[in-house]
Design a protein around this motif. Structure first.
Motif, short mmCIF file in Angstrom:
data_model
loop_
_atom_site.label_atom_id
_atom_site.label_comp_id
_atom_site.label_asym_id
_atom_site.label_seq_id
_atom_site.Cartn_x
_atom_site.Cartn_y
_atom_site.Cartn_z
N ALA A 191 8.50 3.00 -6.90
CA ALA A 191 9.09 2.78 -5.86
C ALA A 191 8.34 2.74 -4.64
N ASP A 192 8.84 2.19 -3.34
CA ASP A 192 8.38 2.18 -2.11
C ASP A 192 8.59 3.07 -1.22
N ALA B 39 1.38 0.46 -18.46
CA ALA B 39 0.26 -0.13 -17.78
C ALA B 39 0.24 -1.45 -17.37
N ALA B 40 0.94 -2.09 -18.26
CA ALA B 40 1.11 -3.86 -17.80
C ALA B 40 2.08 -3.80 -16.53
N VAL B 41 3.18 -3.11 -16.55
CA VAL B 41 3.95 -3.10 -15.34
C VAL B 41 3.38 -2.80 -14.24
N VAL C 130 11.85 0.34 -6.99
CA VAL C 130 11.51 -1.11 -7.37
C VAL C 130 11.62 -1.24 -9.00
N ASP C 131 11.11 -0.01 -9.87
CA ASP C 131 11.48 -0.35 -11.29
C ASP C 131 11.64 1.21 -11.96
N ARG C 132 12.45 1.13 -12.88
CA ARG C 132 12.55 2.38 -13.51
C ARG C 132 12.82 2.15 -15.12
N ARG C 133 12.18 2.79 -15.93
CA ARG C 133 12.15 2.53 -17.27
C ARG C 133 12.03 4.06 -18.23
N LEU C 134 12.63 3.77 -19.32
CA LEU C 134 12.68 4.76 -20.30
C LEU C 134 12.29 4.38 -21.77
N GLU C 135 11.58 4.94 -22.27
CA GLU C 135 11.26 4.64 -23.70
C GLU C 135 11.32 5.82 -24.45
N MET C 136 12.04 6.09 -25.86
CA MET C 136 12.60 7.10 -26.56
C MET C 136 11.28 7.26 -27.68
N VAL C 137 10.48 8.25 -27.47
CA VAL C 137 9.07 8.18 -28.28
C VAL C 137 9.04 9.44 -29.20
N ARG C 138 10.05 10.36 -28.75
CA ARG C 138 9.82 11.74 -29.50
C ARG C 138 8.46 12.14 -29.66
N LEU C 139 7.88 12.35 -28.73
CA LEU C 139 6.38 13.07 -28.71
C LEU C 139 6.49 14.28 -29.47
N HIS D 136 1.01 -1.20 0.02
CA HIS D 136 -0.09 0.16 -0.01
C HIS D 136 0.75 1.03 0.00
N ARG D 137 2.12 0.90 0.31
CA ARG D 137 2.98 2.37 0.15
C ARG D 137 3.86 2.47 -1.04
N ARG D 138 3.26 1.57 -2.13
CA ARG D 138 4.24 1.69 -3.24
C ARG D 138 3.58 2.74 -4.29
N PHE D 139 4.28 3.56 -5.04
CA PHE D 139 3.83 4.72 -5.86
C PHE D 139 4.60 4.54 -7.10
N ALA D 140 4.14 5.56 -8.08
CA ALA D 140 4.59 5.44 -9.42
C ALA D 140 4.22 6.77 -10.06
N ALA D 141 5.37 7.17 -10.80
CA ALA D 141 5.19 8.47 -11.75
C ALA D 141 5.81 8.02 -12.89
#
Length: 312
Positions: A22-23, A68-70, A33-42, A4-9
């Motif tokens: 992150a917790d 969303a799956a993560v 907990v997890d950190r990811r990057l995708e290059m999308v050139r929005l 319950h103290r897990r958050f995401a940005a």
């Protein structure tokens, strides 16, 4: 078991979309907990057309599907997720298509944060990730569409601004050659200088200079000659100011093909790193800090720390 103290940005910028899960460690800090990057050139073409390109939206939405799956897999409550969007989304006329796509995939609203809020969040995340340091501290976040400058001391913001200079924006506007011509480089330096001079942030007061986000982390990896990008070697690394200026000059005179051949260079950053390097070099000319300290902790960490501090 739900944490319950897990958050995401999620931070959706002009060039990349990034996720941090992150917790709350219970002591004012975070456990990643997890950190990811995708290059999308929005921000592809937004500066010229005022609209998101369909291909850019498709790339961004595909990354949102993955994130969303993560979030489902890591059991992050929807109330503990914040999605922020920055410069490109502020500038696009068809932003509603972007908002709808994010909402349908992640179940949260995309927030277009102000440049000043972006600056404050970047500062909180960056300073929280470094150790002992001399103050005042200047945190610089060179994004695709904008650059945030934040000067702070003792946890208090002294001056902050968001400038409309970023690696994608300057590449599309001023650095057309491959490699850029000397005239283009000089024009870019002059444009950046004018923006910095009018920023209202006294860069010469900085005794510690912290750089976050893709331009700064890539410059560190290139300077170290890393065979592959390694966050553990980048975080906390330093580049002496004179070495940074030499590195930036070397990068801006190379072709995109030559830059892609650098082992630690992300292929989708190779065509915009030159513009980012010019911005970093012009800032280096103004600070009193002896070196740039590069931090992997950035606006994502600041967003999660802010979420942790909200009333339940």
């Amino acid at each position: 078991m739900t944490t319950h103290r897990r958050f995401a940005a999620v931070d959706c910028g002009t060039n990349s979309i990034r996720l941090l899960v992150a917790d709350d460690d219970g002591h004012g800090g975070l456990t990643q907990v997890d950190r990811r990057l995708e290059m999308v050139r929005l921000g592809q073409g937004v500066d010229a057309t005022g609209q998101f390109h369909p291909d850019a939206l498709a790339r961004t939405f595909a990354a949102c599907d993955d994130y969303a799956a993560v979030l489902r897999e890591l059991d992050v409550p929807a109330a503990h997720v914040r999605f922020v969007a920055t410069s490109a989304a502020r500038d696009a006329g068809n932003a509603e298509e972007f908002f709808t796509g994010v909402r349908s995939r992640l179940g949260v609203e995309a927030e277009i944060i102000t440049g000043s809020e972006e600056a404050v969040l970047s500062f909180a995340g960056a300073v929280g990730g470094i150790g002992e340091h001399e103050e005042p501290v200047l945190v610089v976040d060179i994004g695709g569409g904008s650059t945030e400058l934040v000067l702070g001391e003792g946890g208090r913001i002294l001056a902050a601004t968001s400038l409309d200079i970023g690696s994608v924006r300057l590449r599309e506007r001023l650095l057309h050659g491959d490699p850029p011509s000397q005239a283009e480089i000089l024009a870019t330096r002059e444009h950046v200088d004018a923006q910095l001079d009018a920023s209202g942030v006294p860069l010469d007061r900085a005794r510690t200079w912290v750089g976050v986000a893709g331009t700064m982390t890539t410059l560190s990896a290139v300077q170290q000659g890393l065979p592959v990008y390694d966050p553990s070697k980048v975080h906390g690394s330093t580049i002496a100011v004179d070495e940074l200026c030499l590195l930036a000059d070397s990068i801006v005179h190379r072709s995109v093909r030559q830059l892609r051949d650098i082992p630690s260079m992300h292929p989708m950053r190779a065509d915009v790193i030159s513009a980012g390097a010019v911005i970093a070099e012009r800032i280096a000319q103004r600070v009193q800090a002896p070196a740039l300290t590069v931090s992997e902790s950035d606006i994502l960490d600041g967003i999660v720390l802010e979420l942790v501090g909200r009333p339940a």
